[in-house]
Scaffold this motif. Sequence first.
Motif, PDB file in Angstrom:
ATOM      1  N   ALA A 157       3.848   5.489  -5.837  1.00  0.00           N
ATOM      2  CA  ALA A 157       3.799   5.444  -7.300  1.00  0.00           C
ATOM      3  C   ALA A 157       2.760   6.411  -7.846  1.00  0.00           C
ATOM      4  CB  ALA A 157       3.506   4.019  -7.769  1.00  0.00           C
ATOM      5  N   ALA A 158       1.641   6.546  -7.161  1.00  0.00           N
ATOM      6  CA  ALA A 158       0.592   7.464  -7.613  1.00  0.00           C
ATOM      7  C   ALA A 158       1.097   8.898  -7.657  1.00  0.00           C
ATOM      8  CB  ALA A 158      -0.631   7.346  -6.700  1.00  0.00           C
ATOM      9  N   VAL A 192       1.634   3.767 -12.948  1.00  0.00           N
ATOM     10  CA  VAL A 192       0.601   2.742 -12.845  1.00  0.00           C
ATOM     11  C   VAL A 192       1.158   1.507 -12.134  1.00  0.00           C
ATOM     12  CG1 VAL A 192      -0.792   1.132 -14.224  1.00  0.00           C
ATOM     13  CG2 VAL A 192      -0.621   3.524 -14.890  1.00  0.00           C
ATOM     14  N   VAL A 193       0.304   0.801 -11.393  1.00  0.00           N
ATOM     15  CA  VAL A 193       0.671  -0.440 -10.724  1.00  0.00           C
ATOM     16  C   VAL A 193      -0.106  -1.598 -11.356  1.00  0.00           C
ATOM     17  CG1 VAL A 193       0.754  -1.676  -8.531  1.00  0.00           C
ATOM     18  CG2 VAL A 193       1.120   0.798  -8.577  1.00  0.00           C
ATOM     19  N   THR A 217      -7.100   0.301  -5.083  1.00  0.00           N
ATOM     20  CA  THR A 217      -5.995   1.183  -5.444  1.00  0.00           C
ATOM     21  C   THR A 217      -6.305   1.901  -6.747  1.00  0.00           C
ATOM     22  OG1 THR A 217      -4.486  -0.407  -4.391  1.00  0.00           O
ATOM     23  CG2 THR A 217      -3.501   1.286  -5.810  1.00  0.00           C
ATOM     24  N   PRO A 218      -6.567   3.214  -6.708  1.00  0.00           N
ATOM     25  CA  PRO A 218      -6.975   3.929  -7.926  1.00  0.00           C
ATOM     26  C   PRO A 218      -5.960   3.896  -9.060  1.00  0.00           C
ATOM     27  CG  PRO A 218      -7.502   5.229  -5.975  1.00  0.00           C
ATOM     28  CD  PRO A 218      -6.674   4.070  -5.510  1.00  0.00           C
ATOM     29  N   ASN A 219      -4.653   3.857  -8.746  1.00  0.00           N
ATOM     30  CA  ASN A 219      -3.648   3.847  -9.822  1.00  0.00           C
ATOM     31  C   ASN A 219      -3.199   2.439 -10.199  1.00  0.00           C
ATOM     32  OD1 ASN A 219      -2.305   3.877  -7.206  1.00  0.00           O
ATOM     33  ND2 ASN A 219      -0.363   4.108  -8.293  1.00  0.00           N
ATOM     34  N   ALA A 220      -3.960   1.419  -9.788  1.00  0.00           N
ATOM     35  CA  ALA A 220      -3.705   0.043 -10.217  1.00  0.00           C
ATOM     36  C   ALA A 220      -4.589  -0.281 -11.413  1.00  0.00           C
ATOM     37  CB  ALA A 220      -3.966  -0.933  -9.077  1.00  0.00           C
ATOM     38  N   LYS A 249       0.825  -1.203   0.000  1.00  0.00           N
ATOM     39  CA  LYS A 249       0.000   0.000   0.000  1.00  0.00           C
ATOM     40  C   LYS A 249       0.862   1.257   0.000  1.00  0.00           C
ATOM     41  CE  LYS A 249      -3.673  -0.015   2.801  1.00  0.00           C
ATOM     42  NZ  LYS A 249      -3.044   1.026   3.612  1.00  0.00           N
ATOM     43  N   ARG A 250       1.942   1.242   0.763  1.00  0.00           N
ATOM     44  CA  ARG A 250       2.850   2.393   0.781  1.00  0.00           C
ATOM     45  C   ARG A 250       3.467   2.621  -0.602  1.00  0.00           C
ATOM     46  NH1 ARG A 250       5.519  -0.406   5.663  1.00  0.00           N
ATOM     47  NH2 ARG A 250       4.452   0.442   7.492  1.00  0.00           N
TER      48      ARG A 250
END
Length: 376
Positions: free
Chosen positions: A292-293, A298-299, A315-318, A286-287
């Motif tokens: 990354a966001a 992107v993840v 996770t919004p950027n996953a 999560k950290r």
Amino acid sequence: MPRIASVQFCHAAVPLDKVTSFSTRTVSTRHYGLVKVRSSDGVEGIGFCYVGSAAGQLFSVAVEQLLAPLLVGEDSSAVEALWAKMYNDSLLQGRAGTVMRAISALDTALWDLNARSAKLPLHRYLGASALDSVPAYASGGYYLEGKTPAKLGEEMASYVAKGFKAVKMKAGRLSPKEEEARLRAAREAIGPDVELMMDMNNAWSDVTQAMQYVQRFEQYNPYFLEEPFSPDDIDSHAKLARLTRVPVATGEIGYGRWYHKELLDKAGASILQTDALVCGGITEWKRIAATAASYGVVVCPHWFHDVHAPLVAATPNARYVEFFWDDQVLNFRRLVDRQLEHRDGHVILHQEPGLGFNFDEKAVTRYGQWGTVNEK
């Protein structure tokens, strides 16, 4: 408050039905580390990780002698404190490798235990961005004896026929010309509108070598180039990223937030493939995803769709879950009692508390044996 009453651990060695090759290695057996963390009120959370194709017993030693004694008797809701305790007490033995993977499995079990105690599915317990399903790509394209480019194309097309809008193949084992033929066959089989990922599994030693391949690959519009170099060679990842328009993806065997921050600072990846069961567990994942966001990265987490589907949902950027639809490669599927379903290129999220599945105890005892550390 309920305490952690016991920690169980198991090393399970599960043979593959067929010997399977990557760009740089061949695998016949997969070793998994399994844990169960039980609270004093009887709720149980599970965790797991991959510990390679040999010497998986190292996992059991790390849990039994080093980590589990730090957890028993403690409040399971103190996840951050327990993560720090495990990490700091294993500085000399850990920070990477099997010990960090053992921390990852135990941390995941704590999140599962706490979500089950709250009677919420993990993605909702974490704070969901998606409630019902997440996009997935079908992962495959491994090297097998007698597998021609045409047969690779047929395999990729079979995933598309199952509804996937993104697929992944292995690359980098053969010559540039041969690898281009494989990629061309895959692209022709799936058409221009399906995302096509390429996984090199650390095949290349330098950027000059890499460009002999990448210049051939670009015309087929890969979605990303995965793990082109050794995971520790961040500078080469960054150099390659500057030389090609194809996004570079890596991070699947990166440990801890500090490694990932260096990767981001040097622009060595525009897609992070951080694996929660490698990097330090859900807490550390999560950290890393949040960091990354802030870089606009992107993840797309690596491996183990069973745990990464709820993380992507929270996770919004996953963007994607890596999905293995059978047990030929991810034979961990044999060790659990319930599989994630997929539809129209999406994985359907479990709605039961926690991870939403348990270990298949009959299968586990076929491949390994449980040990226990109890509260004193």
